[in-house]
Design a protein around this motif. Structure first.
Motif, PDB file in Angstrom:
ATOM      1  N   VAL A   1      53.887  43.036  37.307  1.00  0.00           N
ATOM      2  CA  VAL A   1      52.531  43.264  36.809  1.00  0.00           C
ATOM      3  C   VAL A   1      51.546  43.211  37.971  1.00  0.00           C
ATOM      4  O   VAL A   1      50.654  44.067  38.108  1.00  0.00           O
ATOM      5  CB  VAL A   1      52.163  42.231  35.726  1.00  0.00           C
ATOM      6  N   GLY A   2      51.724  42.206  38.828  1.00  0.00           N
ATOM      7  CA  GLY A   2      50.875  42.118  40.011  1.00  0.00           C
ATOM      8  C   GLY A   2      51.047  43.313  40.928  1.00  0.00           C
ATOM      9  O   GLY A   2      50.058  43.863  41.438  1.00  0.00           O
ATOM     10  N   ALA A   3      52.298  43.740  41.126  1.00  0.00           N
ATOM     11  CA  ALA A   3      52.572  44.876  42.005  1.00  0.00           C
ATOM     12  C   ALA A   3      52.042  46.186  41.439  1.00  0.00           C
ATOM     13  O   ALA A   3      51.865  47.157  42.190  1.00  0.00           O
ATOM     14  CB  ALA A   3      54.080  44.989  42.252  1.00  0.00           C
ATOM     15  N   THR A   4      51.783  46.223  40.137  1.00  0.00           N
ATOM     16  CA  THR A   4      51.210  47.417  39.513  1.00  0.00           C
ATOM     17  C   THR A   4      49.681  47.370  39.521  1.00  0.00           C
ATOM     18  O   THR A   4      49.014  48.344  39.884  1.00  0.00           O
ATOM     19  CB  THR A   4      51.712  47.557  38.065  1.00  0.00           C
ATOM     20  N   LEU A   5      49.114  46.228  39.134  1.00  0.00           N
ATOM     21  CA  LEU A   5      47.658  46.115  39.029  1.00  0.00           C
ATOM     22  C   LEU A   5      46.983  46.034  40.397  1.00  0.00           C
ATOM     23  O   LEU A   5      45.874  46.555  40.578  1.00  0.00           O
ATOM     24  CB  LEU A   5      47.295  44.885  38.200  1.00  0.00           C
ATOM     25  N   GLY A   6      47.644  45.384  41.362  1.00  0.00           N
ATOM     26  CA  GLY A   6      47.043  45.249  42.692  1.00  0.00           C
ATOM     27  C   GLY A   6      46.740  46.600  43.332  1.00  0.00           C
ATOM     28  O   GLY A   6      45.588  46.867  43.723  1.00  0.00           O
ATOM     29  N   PRO A   7      47.736  47.481  43.456  1.00  0.00           N
ATOM     30  CA  PRO A   7      47.456  48.807  44.014  1.00  0.00           C
ATOM     31  C   PRO A   7      46.432  49.601  43.202  1.00  0.00           C
ATOM     32  O   PRO A   7      45.640  50.360  43.767  1.00  0.00           O
ATOM     33  CB  PRO A   7      48.830  49.494  43.998  1.00  0.00           C
ATOM     34  N   TRP A   8      46.449  49.423  41.872  1.00  0.00           N
ATOM     35  CA  TRP A   8      45.459  50.131  41.046  1.00  0.00           C
ATOM     36  C   TRP A   8      44.047  49.661  41.390  1.00  0.00           C
ATOM     37  O   TRP A   8      43.136  50.475  41.555  1.00  0.00           O
ATOM     38  CB  TRP A   8      45.747  49.900  39.573  1.00  0.00           C
ATOM     39  N   LEU A   9      43.855  48.344  41.523  1.00  0.00           N
ATOM     40  CA  LEU A   9      42.534  47.826  41.872  1.00  0.00           C
ATOM     41  C   LEU A   9      42.109  48.299  43.257  1.00  0.00           C
ATOM     42  O   LEU A   9      40.948  48.665  43.473  1.00  0.00           O
ATOM     43  CB  LEU A   9      42.554  46.295  41.825  1.00  0.00           C
ATOM     44  N   GLY A  10      43.064  48.297  44.202  1.00  0.00           N
ATOM     45  CA  GLY A  10      42.732  48.799  45.534  1.00  0.00           C
ATOM     46  C   GLY A  10      42.341  50.256  45.503  1.00  0.00           C
ATOM     47  O   GLY A  10      41.388  50.675  46.188  1.00  0.00           O
ATOM     48  N   GLY A  11      43.051  51.046  44.700  1.00  0.00           N
ATOM     49  CA  GLY A  11      42.709  52.457  44.582  1.00  0.00           C
ATOM     50  C   GLY A  11      41.348  52.678  43.947  1.00  0.00           C
ATOM     51  O   GLY A  11      40.614  53.593  44.331  1.00  0.00           O
ATOM     52  N   VAL A  12      40.988  51.828  42.987  1.00  0.00           N
ATOM     53  CA  VAL A  12      39.679  51.934  42.347  1.00  0.00           C
ATOM     54  C   VAL A  12      38.570  51.714  43.369  1.00  0.00           C
ATOM     55  O   VAL A  12      37.566  52.442  43.392  1.00  0.00           O
ATOM     56  CB  VAL A  12      39.558  50.923  41.186  1.00  0.00           C
ATOM     57  N   THR A  13      38.720  50.705  44.220  1.00  0.00           N
ATOM     58  CA  THR A  13      37.671  50.421  45.203  1.00  0.00           C
ATOM     59  C   THR A  13      37.567  51.537  46.244  1.00  0.00           C
ATOM     60  O   THR A  13      36.461  51.901  46.656  1.00  0.00           O
ATOM     61  CB  THR A  13      37.928  49.080  45.910  1.00  0.00           C
ATOM     62  N   ILE A  14      38.698  52.087  46.654  1.00  0.00           N
ATOM     63  CA  ILE A  14      38.659  53.211  47.602  1.00  0.00           C
ATOM     64  C   ILE A  14      38.013  54.425  46.933  1.00  0.00           C
ATOM     65  O   ILE A  14      37.165  55.103  47.523  1.00  0.00           O
ATOM     66  CB  ILE A  14      40.073  53.551  48.102  1.00  0.00           C
ATOM     67  N   GLY A  15      38.399  54.693  45.682  1.00  0.00           N
ATOM     68  CA  GLY A  15      37.823  55.817  44.958  1.00  0.00           C
ATOM     69  C   GLY A  15      36.334  55.662  44.709  1.00  0.00           C
ATOM     70  O   GLY A  15      35.614  56.660  44.569  1.00  0.00           O
ATOM     71  N   ALA A  16      35.863  54.406  44.667  1.00  0.00           N
ATOM     72  CA  ALA A  16      34.434  54.159  44.462  1.00  0.00           C
ATOM     73  C   ALA A  16      33.630  54.298  45.743  1.00  0.00           C
ATOM     74  O   ALA A  16      32.418  54.078  45.739  1.00  0.00           O
ATOM     75  CB  ALA A  16      34.231  52.765  43.872  1.00  0.00           C
ATOM     76  N   GLY A  17      34.311  54.660  46.835  1.00  0.00           N
ATOM     77  CA  GLY A  17      33.605  54.873  48.095  1.00  0.00           C
ATOM     78  C   GLY A  17      33.373  53.615  48.908  1.00  0.00           C
ATOM     79  O   GLY A  17      32.524  53.601  49.808  1.00  0.00           O
ATOM     80  N   LEU A  18      34.120  52.546  48.627  1.00  0.00           N
ATOM     81  CA  LEU A  18      33.927  51.280  49.342  1.00  0.00           C
ATOM     82  C   LEU A  18      34.723  51.205  50.637  1.00  0.00           C
ATOM     83  O   LEU A  18      34.663  50.188  51.325  1.00  0.00           O
ATOM     84  CB  LEU A  18      34.300  50.107  48.423  1.00  0.00           C
TER      85      LEU A  18
END
Length: 395
Positions: free
Chosen positions: A335-352
């Motif tokens: 679960v961590g290995a799935t949600l962690g990359p998703w959260l990282g991708g969200v922040t990159i996609g948000a332009g951070l």
């Protein structure tokens, strides 16, 4: 440590290689099966979903089997899935084999954890856990470059054949080395093990494991673009950087195996604090090659030292539910290995920016530390005194 535990680690290595090698095979699979890169990437997602779903489900199904029969069944299923995947020309069939392989892998890990802990001396559960997780870390080092090399020279199908071949000695090893008797947990049944899993301490340990592993894979997933885009390291050096992280992870599980049986609190508190600080330092210095390279190794070491210790403490705490504890621990990690990359991708996609996953990793570890502190503060003082000696054995 019984030799059979190391043989189980060999099987975990072969299965872990299958999971990690796929990142280097996606382009070849997409070309051969005439699908898009994102569609080929879904093969990784299918494996992750299968691991999350399969860990507790397969653990429950295997409760009344002998551990040897369960391990052999999961290994044969995993091997067969790779043989089918190696010969199919259908993307849909390949996608299905990845899900089935993940179910088998999750079941094997759950039973292997319980078996390794049962075979090890009573005060060496962390050492047994570290041997199994050591197989995963070696797969981290060898899986990506090894799979990419095979795919480049002989095509992506050769990597699937290689995994199937590597499982043959593991099958023989399990057949010859793992006892055939039905485990004591068979008398307890699923309901009995589920009741044992309701302990607050166990649930907290599982949550901490998920958070720490989420932090680890949040950054690991985006390590290559971070180092090439922010640090300025050439793309040709990325296999070495990924291997460096893998070497650090192996060092981490080795440290956990030597320390966590006797001093788990010190390792978790000190290592967890250093891990959170390391992610912050990495985020602040990612533009400079020397500290970035050093922190790739250091954070790999700290992440797996803390993560492996948490899993070993789950096994200490779940004395009445060893098989389901292994299943839920596997699920929590995935679960961590799935949600962690998703959260990282969200922040990159948000332009951070490419450094943003590092900050997410720091926040996830900080959340784990805050959760641990809140749990300890909220417990009676008598329980806290027990925790200081061995946190997982306090009831």
């Amino acid at each position: 440590m019984p030799f059979a535990v190391y043989l189980l680690g060999l099987a975990v290595f072969a299965q872990g290689t299958s999971e990690f090698m796929l990142s280097g095979l996606v382009p070849g699979i997409a070309r051969d099966l005439h699908v898009s890169i994102p569609d080929a990437g879904l093969l990784t997602s299918a494996f992750a979903v299968g691991m999350v779903v399969g860990a507790p489900l397969m653990a429950v199904l295997s409760l009344r089997w002998s551990r040897r029969a369960a391990l052999l069944g999961f290994l044969v299923t995993f091997l067969a899935a790779h043989v089918v995947g190696a010969v199919t020309t259908s993307y849909g069939v390949l996608l299905g084999t990845r899900f089935v392989a993940a179910l088998a892998n999750a079941g094997f890990l759950a039973v292997a954890m319980a078996t390794a802990v049962a075979l090890a001396p009573p005060n060496a559960k962390a050492r047994a856990t570290s041997v199994l997780l050591g197989g995963v870390t070696i797969a981290c080092v060898a899986g990506v470059p090894g799979g990419a090399l095979l795919g480049e020279v002989w095509g992506w199908r050769s990597a699937f054949w290689a995994v199937a071949a590597a499982l043959v000695p593991a099958l023989v090893a399990v057949l010859r080395s793992v006892p055939s008797g039905t485990p004591d947990s068979a008398a307890t049944g699923a309901r009995g093990e589920l009741r044992a899993l309701r302990r607050p301490r166990l649930l907290v340990l599982l949550a901490l494991g998920g958070l720490v592993n989420g932090a680890t894979f949040c950054t690991f997933t985006y390590l290559a673009p971070l180092l090439t885009g922010e640090t300025g390291i050439g793309s040709t050096w990325m296999p070495l950087m990924l291997a460096l992280f893998g070497l650090g992870s192996f060092a981490g599980v080795t440290i956990s195996g030597r320390v966590a049986d006797t001093r788990p609190v010190r390792l978790l508190v000190g290592g967890g604090t250093a891990l959170a600080a390391g992610w912050v330092l990495f985020a602040m210095t990612a533009g400079a090659p020397v500290p970035a390279i050093a922190l790739v190794f250091v954070q790999g070491t700290l992440s797996f030292a803390v993560g492996s210790t948490l899993i070993s403490q789950v096994m200490y705490a779940a004395t009445g539910a060893p098989t389901l504890a292994g299943g839920f621990a596997t699920a929590a990690l995935n679960v961590g290995a799935t949600l962690g990359p998703w959260l990282g991708g969200v922040t990159i996609g948000a332009g951070l920016g490419l450094r943003s996953p590092l900050w997410v990793s720091a926040l996830l570890v900080a959340a784990a530390l805050a959760t641990a502190v809140a749990h300890v503060v909220g417990r009676p003082s008598s329980a806290k005194s027990v925790e200081q000696d061995h946190p997982a054995e306090a009831e």
